[in-house]
Design an enzyme around this catalytic site. Structure first.
Site, PDB file in Angstrom:
ATOM      1  CG  ASP A  20      -1.680   1.203   1.466  1.00  0.00           C
ATOM      2  OD1 ASP A  20      -2.348   1.637   0.513  1.00  0.00           O
ATOM      3  OD2 ASP A  20      -1.641   1.754   2.582  1.00  0.00           O
ATOM      4  CG  ASP A  22      -1.599   7.795   0.367  1.00  0.00           C
ATOM      5  OD1 ASP A  22      -1.171   8.948   0.431  1.00  0.00           O
ATOM      6  OD2 ASP A  22      -1.972   7.261  -0.695  1.00  0.00           O
ATOM      7  CG  ASP A 178      -1.996   2.427   6.664  1.00  0.00           C
ATOM      8  OD1 ASP A 178      -2.410   3.496   7.155  1.00  0.00           O
ATOM      9  OD2 ASP A 178      -2.315   2.061   5.524  1.00  0.00           O
TER      10      ASP A 178
END
Length: 227
Positions: A20, A22, A178
């Site tokens: 991922d 961001d 995240d």
């Protein structure tokens, strides 16, 4: 938050790592919040706190704008999305940086011959521009964004495509992120999942635990590159 030792052993032999963007590789909180708040100001609304905007990130730009403007009609949202994207295009590298250890970890993985890719819900051209600006674009054989496929994460279409492109066993693939969106994507595609304890929405990993949870990206590269 680890799977049993056998899981760690299997993850060591991983050949494909998908990240991922961001909140995982890049800390883009400030630039995203500034563009969201510029959009709200344009609509005559007061700014939102940084952490609140961060909690809206992860499902793509249209959803981010929708969450930031809950009372807007669809035509208003379409206009606001256009404004947001234009503002963000100009400002996406103002304050955005890599998280500590990320560059070193990616260097180590790349040097070890691991296949690396990006799967984000951010628009793909922004993702490419950001990675070029941060000098990381050449680490990745493929960069897919939220508009690369008909469905966004947690739908497994993007992850499945990357696994097929490399001809790698899903059990030799790790999705790193995240938020629960990334962990669910991994589950839906039958790959391993690695959660990071920093980022925008680490609290969502309590609801959807990853196979492995790390506090520094170098922990992952050390595990996967272990001889």
């Amino acid at each position: 938050a680890d799977r049993p030792a056998q899981g760690r052993q299997t993850m060591k032999s991983s050949e494909l790592l998908i990240f991922d963007l961001d909140g995982t590789l890049i800390d883009s909180k400030t630039d995203l919040a500034n563009s969201v708040n510029a959009t709200r100001a344009w609509r005559g609304l007061p700014p939102l706190p940084l952490e609140q905007v961060s909690s809206y990130v992860g499902n793509g730009a249209p959803m981010l704008v929708k969450r930031a403007l809950p009372d807007a009609s669809q035509p208003e949202l379409d206009e606001a999305l256009k404004f947001f994207l234009e503002h963000y295009r100009e400002h996406m590298l103002d304050a955005t940086t890599l998280y500590p250890g990320v560059r070193e970890a990616l260097d180590q993985l790349h040097d070890a011959g691991k296949a690396l890719a990006i799967l984000t819900n951010k628009p793909v051209r922004f993702s490419v521009t950001l990675l070029e600006g941060l000098g990381l674009d050449l680490h990745f054989f493929r960069i897919y964004g939220g508009n690369s496929f008909v469905e966004k994460k947690p739908h497994p279409v993007g992850l499945n495509a990357l696994v097929e492109e490399r001809g790698v066993d899903p059990r030799k693939t790790i999705m790193v992120g995240d938020s629960s969106v990334d962990i669910l994507t991994a589950r839906n595609a039958g790959t391993w999942s690695c959660g990071v304890s920093w980022g925008f929405q680490p609290y969502t990993l309590k609801e959807v635990p990853p196979d492995l949870l790390i506090d520094d990206m170098r922990q992952l590269s050390a595990l996967v590159c272990e001889r």
